[in-house]
Design a protein around this motif. Structure first.
Motif, short mmCIF file in Angstrom:
data_model
loop_
_atom_site.label_atom_id
_atom_site.label_comp_id
_atom_site.label_asym_id
_atom_site.label_seq_id
_atom_site.Cartn_x
_atom_site.Cartn_y
_atom_site.Cartn_z
N ASN A 649 37.24 49.73 41.23
CA ASN A 649 36.67 48.48 41.33
C ASN A 649 35.38 47.49 41.03
O ASN A 649 34.52 48.86 41.42
N ARG A 650 34.91 46.33 41.68
CA ARG A 650 33.32 46.30 41.11
C ARG A 650 32.42 46.69 43.00
O ARG A 650 31.57 47.52 41.49
N ARG A 651 33.57 47.33 43.54
CA ARG A 651 32.13 48.08 44.95
C ARG A 651 32.32 48.95 44.67
O ARG A 651 31.44 49.98 44.96
N ASP A 652 33.19 49.63 44.22
CA ASP A 652 33.12 51.13 43.83
C ASP A 652 32.24 51.50 42.99
O ASP A 652 31.55 52.61 42.67
N ALA A 653 31.70 51.06 41.61
CA ALA A 653 30.37 51.38 40.65
C ALA A 653 29.96 50.79 40.70
O ALA A 653 29.04 51.72 41.17
N LEU A 654 29.72 49.65 41.68
CA LEU A 654 28.06 49.70 42.58
C LEU A 654 27.96 50.49 43.69
O LEU A 654 26.90 51.02 44.05
N VAL A 655 28.76 51.42 44.29
CA VAL A 655 28.36 52.49 45.71
C VAL A 655 28.00 53.67 44.75
O VAL A 655 27.09 54.19 44.73
N HIS A 656 29.28 53.79 43.45
CA HIS A 656 28.20 54.79 42.16
C HIS A 656 27.04 54.58 41.45
O HIS A 656 26.10 55.76 41.57
N TRP A 657 27.03 53.49 41.32
CA TRP A 657 25.50 53.14 40.54
C TRP A 657 24.00 53.41 41.95
O TRP A 657 22.97 53.22 41.47
N ASN A 713 26.64 39.49 39.14
CA ASN A 713 27.17 38.61 39.64
C ASN A 713 27.59 38.90 40.62
O ASN A 713 27.97 37.68 41.86
N PHE A 714 28.60 40.25 40.90
CA PHE A 714 29.28 40.78 42.31
C PHE A 714 28.17 40.74 43.56
O PHE A 714 28.17 40.45 44.86
N VAL A 715 26.74 41.15 42.51
CA VAL A 715 25.32 41.63 43.27
C VAL A 715 25.38 40.24 44.19
O VAL A 715 24.77 40.06 45.53
N LEU A 717 26.64 37.78 44.94
CA LEU A 717 27.70 36.58 46.00
C LEU A 717 27.30 37.92 47.06
O LEU A 717 28.20 37.17 48.42
N ASN A 718 27.89 38.97 47.35
CA ASN A 718 28.33 39.80 47.90
C ASN A 718 26.94 41.21 48.70
O ASN A 718 26.99 42.14 49.31
N GLN A 719 25.85 41.48 47.33
CA GLN A 719 24.40 42.00 48.19
C GLN A 719 25.66 43.48 47.59
O GLN A 719 27.00 43.79 47.12
N MET A 720 24.53 44.58 47.51
CA MET A 720 25.20 45.85 47.27
C MET A 720 25.99 46.51 48.39
O MET A 720 25.25 46.29 49.16
N PRO A 721 27.02 47.06 47.89
CA PRO A 721 27.49 47.80 49.20
C PRO A 721 27.01 49.30 49.91
O PRO A 721 28.00 49.69 49.58
N MET A 722 25.87 48.88 50.43
CA MET A 722 24.96 50.38 50.89
C MET A 722 25.79 50.48 52.41
O MET A 722 25.40 51.83 52.71
N ASN A 764 26.41 34.90 36.42
CA ASN A 764 26.75 33.82 37.42
C ASN A 764 25.77 32.80 38.60
O ASN A 764 26.39 33.99 39.53
N TRP A 765 25.22 32.12 38.36
CA TRP A 765 23.58 32.10 39.56
C TRP A 765 25.04 30.90 40.20
O TRP A 765 25.47 30.56 39.76
N ALA A 766 25.00 31.97 41.07
CA ALA A 766 26.51 31.20 42.26
C ALA A 766 25.34 29.91 42.91
O ALA A 766 26.31 28.35 43.19
N TRP A 767 24.32 30.03 43.35
CA TRP A 767 23.34 28.00 43.21
C TRP A 767 22.14 28.30 42.88
O TRP A 767 21.79 29.38 42.33
N PRO A 768 21.52 27.33 42.97
CA PRO A 768 19.75 27.24 42.34
C PRO A 768 19.20 27.49 42.57
O PRO A 768 18.43 27.93 41.52
#
Length: 830
Positions: A649-657, A713-715, A717-722, A764-768
């Protein structure tokens, strides 16, 4: 009685018969070792051969002792020479015949004697030419191409000189009876400090013979003198106007063209003690380090200065300069005292500090530490030269941006010398960057590529009497004008496996070099000594990529065997390392010593460090590894879309990144360019693949762009999953820094894909305020005029509805980025 009278009264004439030994034994032993060149025991073998073949206890028989000195030195010189080119040798399935008959006929009529001329120039020993011929003949069966054998054999005289020094120092007691014959020769021990500088000078000469990449020859064989320019204010401004505008951007300059080495030699001989610093400025691959090595070797031989060469990536600049130089010299085997120690100093000393930009590896902000270092050098040199009995000159080399940050500390325009390329087209002679060249001797008219190619052709045995016309067009003109890139182009061109066109991608040239090195060991069913016989090329390259990544995760330059093993284990490559017969650790060591690496100075966690011999090659391999990470992420996300139980999933991918790009140095502009070129090259490969299958190209890079956009977009909304990294960073501050690095590189690679597709990334800029917050976080506080990489990555983002912070500054930065994008599009259209 003087030495000359001793020579006249009892000359030493001899041949090898008194000792009953000859060189056939040496070549027979070396031939046996050639069956397995991976042993690395050449020198030890030669030493054992001499010790077992030569009877000691020769007493005062000067003829026999003198021959023993020559025989031992030549034997060890040949063994050292063969060992230094070990990576070029091809292991044979059966014993290579030693050229015994040739030795007998070549040496039977040679008469040897020791006289004053021998000690002035040992390279004129009559036995050397026939031995070079024998060595060349023996090597022909062990190298891929005959010119390599000749290039290696031509180095025997210089290796012999250094072997004489080592032999005399190691076994001085064996040669006591010869001492009266050379009281005034270079081997005298009356001044050990002077002797140390002489040996250090020989070491500097030896550096010019270290093999370039996988070539048989070294830098000295193909080096071409460089040109440079310094800036002076235009004459029409006048002195009064110049003073009124000092510090203003309205000043105008001319570029005065000079021969770099000649200019520095004139400066060395000047009596102006206040003018004691020169800075060499140039981009990556412009020849700064090569020139610094050549200049150090030349001046150590002829200038009257003691010369100290300091690679700054091996130097700790913190604190006092005198103490730092002392710590650096303490590890040198030849120099026994600090040349800047006021109690025991050198009275005419030249220090060459190479790589001002390398100080970034010390862990502080590069610009800050470089400025502190230049300031310290400036102060210490001034105080040192206040004493009229001593003179210190300093040369510092560095990349243009780092030098620019330090130019305000230099008071005279001639103190900064900007390196010029091998070739400048005539339409750029008149003006460049609004500054005209002053070149009364027409130095710019010479195309130094012609000179370089003549040398390269001769040493490589290739039929290139002139610079190939097919390389003198399109963007290849700019590539071949730069020394390092010119070599890479030449290497690729000589392999006849590369299609040079007007739109040649620099990464193609790096890739060609990498492929050629691997294939050189596998052509004609003969494997390279450093590569296991069952290791495919793609895994060999993958391991090199992991080595580059380990270096990037460290200080940007150096790494250790342990760190490499860990990276390979994390990437599933440890099984390929285990294919080395001597084990994974020894296998990594063998790869490092054979391909583009050298041992670094000092230890890290008790282990030896290794570094890339050419930093830009390490950056290229790192760029490949970053793009490879995107390929894996795209594949794994696609699997999850197809099957909920597979892939990431996106979180797994960002952990690898974050694992790949987090714990690293911040992305440099040079690395970003290589990543962009690698994505462009990947697109070309995709298109070629589909065209060969006669299928419609589905837009592979566009798919990667959408994948990266979803991660951004995931980052947001949720930041990097460090928190999911294993192991986690030691501190919160370090973890935050790693997250910012990973986010910046994610946006950089997204931009690289968008440059290929020419499509806007629909984030997708979640807020201005989301974009402004992200930009402010990643950009940070600038401390100089250089923009971080993040500001090069804004041209293809949808920012219409975003509120920018620091409105005026950010708008200016955006205009600059968009202008670069427009220029790029225009260039692509042309």
């Amino acid at each position: 009685m003087s030495s000359e009278e001793i020579w006249a009264s009892k000359p030493v004439k001899f041949w090898n018969k008194p000792l009953k030994v000859d060189f056939k034994d040496l070549f027979k032993a070396l031939s046996k070792a050639a069956i397995d060149t991976t042993t690395g025991q050449w020198v030890a073998l030669a030493k054992d051969l001499v010790d077992t073949s030569v009877a000691l206890g020769l007493g005062d028989d000067r003829e026999q002792v003198a021959w023993l000195l020559i025989y031992r030195s030549l034997t060890q010189a040949i063994a050292h020479l063969v060992e230094s080119r070990q990576a070029l040798l091809i292991p044979m399935s059966e014993t290579v015949d030693s050229p015994s008959d040739r030795i007998d006929t070549s040496l039977e009529n040679v008469s040897l004697k020791i006289d004053p001329e021998f000690f002035r120039d040992p390279t004129k020993l009559p036995i050397l030419p026939p031995l070079q011929g024998i060595l060349q003949e023996w090597l022909r069966d062990l190298v891929e191409e005959p010119p390599q054998a000749r290039a290696i054999a031509n180095l025997l005289p210089s290796y012999f000189v250094r072997a004489l020094d080592r032999e005399w120092r190691d076994r001085e007691d064996n040669y006591k009876c010869l001492e009266p014959l050379f009281r005034e020769t270079p081997f005298t021990r009356l001044d050990r400090r002077k002797e140390g500088w002489r040996l250090y000078s020989l070491w500097l000469q030896e550096q010019l013979e270290e093999p370039m990449f996988q070539e048989a020859f070294g830098l000295g064989a193909v080096y071409v003198p460089l040109r440079a320019y310094y800036k002076q204010e235009t004459e029409e401004q006048g002195e009064e106007t110049s003073r009124s505008f000092r510090g203003s951007e309205d000043r105008r300059y001319d570029r005065v063209v000079v021969d770099l080495e000649e200019e520095l030699e004139k400066w060395l001989q000047k009596s102006d003690r206040a003018d004691s610093i020169r800075i060499l400025s140039g981009g990556p691959g412009s020849g700064k380090s090569s020139f610094a090595k050549v200049f150090a070797a030349h001046q150590a031989e002829r200038s009257g200065f003691s010369v100290l060469f300091v690679p700054l990536h091996q130097f700790d600049p913190s604190g006092d300069l005198i103490d730092a130089v002392g710590n650096f010299v303490r590890l040198d085997p030849f120099l026994k005292s600090n040349p800047l120690d006021p109690k025991d100093c050198e009275f005419r000393l030249l220090i060459i500090f190479d790589g001002l930009d390398e100080l970034a590896s010390q862990g502080k902000i590069s610009q800050e530490i470089a400025q502190e270092f230049v300031r310290e050098v400036w102060q210490k040199v001034g105080r040192w030269n206040d004493d009229s009995s001593r003179l210190l000159r300093v040369v510092i080399s560095g990349r243009e941006l780092v030098v620019q940050d330090n130019k305000n500390q230099l008071l005279k325009s001639q103190q900064i010398l900007h390196l010029l390329p091998y070739f400048i087209p005539k339409n750029r002679h008149e003006a460049e960057a609004g500054e005209r060249y002053i070149d009364p001797e027409n130095k710019l008219d010479r195309d130094f590529r012609q000179i370089w190619w003549e040398k390269y052709s001769e040493i490589s045995g290739l039929n290139y009497p002139r610079f190939p016309e097919e390389l003198n067009r399109g963007n290849l003109v700019e590539l071949t004008a730069q020394p390092l890139l010119n070599y890479l182009v030449a290497f690729s061109y000589s392999q006849n496996k590369f299609d040079f066109s007007n739109n040649t991608n620099l990464n193609q040239i790096y890739q060609s070099l990498l492929r050629a090195v691997y294939e050189r060991g596998y052509e004609r069913n003969r494997k390279h000594a450093a590569i296991p016989h069952d290791m495919e090329g793609k895994y060999f390259i993958r391991i090199l990529e992991e080595i580059a990544l380990a270096s990037w995760h460290g200080d940007g330059r150096k790494t250790t065997i342990k760190e490499i093993e860990k990276r390979c284990e994390n990437s599933g490559l440890n099984s390929y390392l285990s294919t080395f017969e001597e084990g994974a650790k020894a296998g990594v060591t063998r790869l490092l010593m054979a391909f583009y690496f050298r041992q670094g100075s000092g230890l890290r966690d008790g282990e030896r460090t290794f570094e890339f011999t050419h930093k830009s090659f390490g950056e290229y391999l790192t760029a490949r590894r970053i793009v490879r990470a995107i390929e894996r992420i795209h594949k794994m996300l696609k699997k999850r879309d197809e099957d909920i139980d597979e892939g990431w999933n996106r979180r797994d991918a960002l952990v690898h990144w974050a694992t790949i790009c987090g714990s690293s140095s911040r992305m440099s502009h040079d690395l970003f360019k290589l990543v962009r070129d690698e994505v462009q090259l990947k697109d070309s490969k995709f298109r070629l693949h589909y065209s060969r299958k006669k299928l419609k190209y589905p837009g592979e890079i566009a798919q990667r762009q959408r994948t990266l956009t979803s991660l951004v977009n995931f980052v947001i909304l949720n930041q990097m999953p460090m928190e999911r990294l294993q192991p986690r960073a030691e501190t919160f501050q370090q973890e935050t820094k790693y997250a910012h690095h990973a986010e910046e590189i994610l946006l950089a690679v997204l931009n690289a894909c968008a440059r290929v597709t020419q499509e806007i990334s629909q984030v997708n800029w979640a807020w201005p305020q989301a974009f402004g917050v992200l930009l402010a976080t990643l950009q940070g506080q600038r401390i100089n005029f250089e923009n971080p990489v993040i500001l090069e990555c804004l041209g293809y983002l949808n920012l219409q509805n975003c509120i920018l912070i620091g409105r005026d500054i950010e708008r200016a930065n955006l205009r600059e980025a968009n202008l670069r994008e427009a220029n790029l599009r225009e260039a692509n259209l042309r």
